[in-house]
Motif scaffolding. Sequence first.
Motif, PDB file in Angstrom:
ATOM      1  N   ILE A 335      -2.125  11.648  -5.697  1.00 41.75           N
ATOM      2  CA  ILE A 335      -1.872  10.967  -6.967  1.00 41.75           C
ATOM      3  C   ILE A 335      -3.111  11.011  -7.858  1.00 41.75           C
ATOM      4  O   ILE A 335      -3.036  10.682  -9.023  1.00 41.75           O
ATOM      5  N   ALA A 336      -4.263  11.440  -7.311  1.00 45.51           N
ATOM      6  CA  ALA A 336      -5.552  11.436  -8.012  1.00 45.51           C
ATOM      7  C   ALA A 336      -5.902  10.020  -8.464  1.00 45.51           C
ATOM      8  O   ALA A 336      -5.888   9.699  -9.656  1.00 45.51           O
ATOM      9  N   PRO A 337      -6.236   9.128  -7.520  1.00 36.79           N
ATOM     10  CA  PRO A 337      -6.399   7.710  -7.852  1.00 36.79           C
ATOM     11  C   PRO A 337      -7.636   7.436  -8.686  1.00 36.79           C
ATOM     12  O   PRO A 337      -8.712   7.962  -8.432  1.00 36.79           O
ATOM     13  N   SER A 338      -7.468   6.589  -9.696  1.00 36.43           N
ATOM     14  CA  SER A 338      -8.585   6.206 -10.556  1.00 36.43           C
ATOM     15  C   SER A 338      -8.281   4.857 -11.165  1.00 36.43           C
ATOM     16  O   SER A 338      -7.262   4.676 -11.821  1.00 36.43           O
ATOM     17  N   GLY A 339      -9.176   3.913 -10.959  1.00 34.31           N
ATOM     18  CA  GLY A 339      -8.954   2.556 -11.423  1.00 34.31           C
ATOM     19  C   GLY A 339      -8.204   1.748 -10.381  1.00 34.31           C
ATOM     20  O   GLY A 339      -7.221   2.217  -9.798  1.00 34.31           O
ATOM     21  N   LEU A 340      -8.690   0.533 -10.102  1.00 29.97           N
ATOM     22  CA  LEU A 340      -8.092  -0.295  -9.051  1.00 29.97           C
ATOM     23  C   LEU A 340      -8.322  -1.759  -9.402  1.00 29.97           C
ATOM     24  O   LEU A 340      -9.410  -2.138  -9.847  1.00 29.97           O
ATOM     25  N   ALA A 341      -7.310  -2.577  -9.196  1.00 36.28           N
ATOM     26  CA  ALA A 341      -7.418  -4.015  -9.418  1.00 36.28           C
ATOM     27  C   ALA A 341      -6.716  -4.750  -8.290  1.00 36.28           C
ATOM     28  O   ALA A 341      -5.723  -4.265  -7.739  1.00 36.28           O
ATOM     29  N   PHE A 356      -3.359  -2.784  -7.403  1.00 30.73           N
ATOM     30  CA  PHE A 356      -2.790  -1.937  -8.446  1.00 30.73           C
ATOM     31  C   PHE A 356      -3.712  -0.735  -8.618  1.00 30.73           C
ATOM     32  O   PHE A 356      -4.843  -0.873  -9.091  1.00 30.73           O
ATOM     33  N   ALA A 357      -3.217   0.442  -8.188  1.00 28.95           N
ATOM     34  CA  ALA A 357      -4.020   1.665  -8.162  1.00 28.95           C
ATOM     35  C   ALA A 357      -3.488   2.643  -9.194  1.00 28.95           C
ATOM     36  O   ALA A 357      -2.311   3.025  -9.151  1.00 28.95           O
ATOM     37  N   GLY A 358      -4.344   3.047 -10.129  1.00 29.20           N
ATOM     38  CA  GLY A 358      -3.949   4.026 -11.127  1.00 29.20           C
ATOM     39  C   GLY A 358      -3.913   5.424 -10.547  1.00 29.20           C
ATOM     40  O   GLY A 358      -4.637   5.749  -9.604  1.00 29.20           O
ATOM     41  N   GLY A 359      -3.073   6.282 -11.130  1.00 29.08           N
ATOM     42  CA  GLY A 359      -2.973   7.677 -10.711  1.00 29.08           C
ATOM     43  C   GLY A 359      -3.090   8.613 -11.897  1.00 29.08           C
ATOM     44  O   GLY A 359      -2.337   8.481 -12.870  1.00 29.08           O
ATOM     45  N   ASP A 364       0.990   7.086 -13.200  1.00 25.50           N
ATOM     46  CA  ASP A 364       1.588   5.789 -12.971  1.00 25.50           C
ATOM     47  C   ASP A 364       0.551   4.839 -12.380  1.00 25.50           C
ATOM     48  O   ASP A 364      -0.608   5.210 -12.175  1.00 25.50           O
ATOM     49  N   VAL A 365       0.986   3.615 -12.122  1.00 24.05           N
ATOM     50  CA  VAL A 365       0.200   2.630 -11.387  1.00 24.05           C
ATOM     51  C   VAL A 365       0.974   2.281 -10.132  1.00 24.05           C
ATOM     52  O   VAL A 365       2.172   1.970 -10.210  1.00 24.05           O
ATOM     53  N   ARG A 366       0.314   2.341  -8.980  1.00 28.80           N
ATOM     54  CA  ARG A 366       0.969   1.999  -7.722  1.00 28.80           C
ATOM     55  C   ARG A 366       0.695   0.538  -7.382  1.00 28.80           C
ATOM     56  O   ARG A 366      -0.457   0.146  -7.207  1.00 28.80           O
ATOM     57  N   ARG A 387      -1.941  10.033 -17.892  1.00 26.53           N
ATOM     58  CA  ARG A 387      -2.929   9.942 -16.825  1.00 26.53           C
ATOM     59  C   ARG A 387      -3.602   8.571 -16.862  1.00 26.53           C
ATOM     60  O   ARG A 387      -4.171   8.189 -17.885  1.00 26.53           O
ATOM     61  N   VAL A 388      -3.536   7.838 -15.772  1.00 28.38           N
ATOM     62  CA  VAL A 388      -4.113   6.494 -15.721  1.00 28.38           C
ATOM     63  C   VAL A 388      -5.539   6.583 -15.200  1.00 28.38           C
ATOM     64  O   VAL A 388      -5.781   7.029 -14.076  1.00 28.38           O
ATOM     65  N   ARG A 389      -6.501   6.136 -16.018  1.00 26.40           N
ATOM     66  CA  ARG A 389      -7.917   6.218 -15.656  1.00 26.40           C
ATOM     67  C   ARG A 389      -8.460   4.894 -15.125  1.00 26.40           C
ATOM     68  O   ARG A 389      -9.307   4.880 -14.236  1.00 26.40           O
ATOM     69  N   ASP A 390      -7.992   3.766 -15.661  1.00 22.89           N
ATOM     70  CA  ASP A 390      -8.523   2.492 -15.192  1.00 22.89           C
ATOM     71  C   ASP A 390      -7.435   1.438 -15.214  1.00 22.89           C
ATOM     72  O   ASP A 390      -6.509   1.496 -16.032  1.00 22.89           O
ATOM     73  N   VAL A 391      -7.554   0.474 -14.288  1.00 23.58           N
ATOM     74  CA  VAL A 391      -6.651  -0.668 -14.191  1.00 23.58           C
ATOM     75  C   VAL A 391      -7.512  -1.900 -13.941  1.00 23.58           C
ATOM     76  O   VAL A 391      -8.328  -1.907 -13.014  1.00 23.58           O
TER      77      VAL A 391
END
Length: 416
Positions: A335-341, A356-359, A364-366, A387-391
């Motif tokens: 998913i190429a994860p980037s950004g996590l909360a 909440f993990a960005g992809g 999307d956000v997982r 493309r989600v870079r930060d959450v």
Amino acid sequence: MLKVGSSAFRKQSLGILAIALVLGGCAASSPISSETPESEAVVPEAVASPETGEAAAAEAIAQAPQSIEPVTLVEGLEHPWGMAWLPDGTMLVTERPGRLRIIREGQLDPNPVPGVPSVLAVGQGGLLDVAVHSQFAENPWVYFTYASGTARANQTQIARARFDGSTLSDWTVIFEVERDKSDGQHFGSRLAWLPDGTLLVSIGDGGNPPVELDGDLIRNQAQNLGTRFGKVVRLNSDGSIPSDNPFVNTPDADPAIWSYGHRNIQGLALDPATDQIWVTEHGARGGDELNAVQPGSNYGWPVVTHSREYWGGQISSEQSRQGMVDPLVVWTPAIAPSGLAVYRGDRYPQWQGHLFAGGLVSRDVRRIELDASGTVINETPIDIGQRVRDVRQGPDGLLYILTDEPNGRLVRLEPS
């Protein structure tokens, strides 16, 4: 361990069904939230009475699945990378080409903040993450990670600067990866404050083959305690090394290292309720990971991995080894994860403690649900379409998202 793509997902009913059962005691059909995965509908049992009906209904609502709507607040951000809030609610956003932007009351200031020096905006490099000092009122410092140098000789640097609400001053480099690397890959580099006022920084492994350091593939430095590649480091707020870091007394180890064996962490978050640090990190071809990080631990890269080379070859024959920590989630395909909360607000009561993990690739956000022991039991995608870079969780208790596009957006997940 939950493997994405498996059938280990659950479906939950909407709150309307729970409320109907609570207030009327009847069994009725109900629509199922389209954002929840298929498996089963679980409804809490309750019996309404004049004394208990109102409280039971409220409890049913609190346990019902959350339905949300992604709402675009701001457009026109050029490849935004990180965001942070000042005490007055002002948002700071970094743009990878090298600009710091201000968003006040939902409006993007058209003028970038003065005081940011030139950065290396090549490949994955540029102006990256941003964090506000945990006691900003007394210490008006803003912290940045960024790529510095040239395409042939570069490194990740961490700097801080004073911010007066409009301008940065006293820009000072407080930490850097001391060895230069070539190419524009794998800088890291997320920031997270710990409760004791120290700062965690993720640093990438330096890049993919054929990038080398000292005649060896640079990614192997993730296992070398003498370098900062492929590590999480822990610093005091002035960049000095805490005396209780796990490798302070280890011969030939860099005392800044907090954990190692990482490839390229671009999601780093503290759970304020448990003090657990969570990270998401990129694999190569598949093998992206979610890890619960502990100081002094080895997360295996590249000795053990679920990844394969981009051309399809094997990186390692091992996916687990004694003394190395296994991931809690492996994403293949990536998913190429980037950004996590980690959510700990009150606007989505059903999502307490969820990750909440960005992809970037999955766009999307997982939403990742954990049980009481920290085991992943459910994962649900929330489609963003870019493309989600930060959450991040904002001070208002809502979740905010940055999309990595030439015309990037700031998106808020609003309960509907």
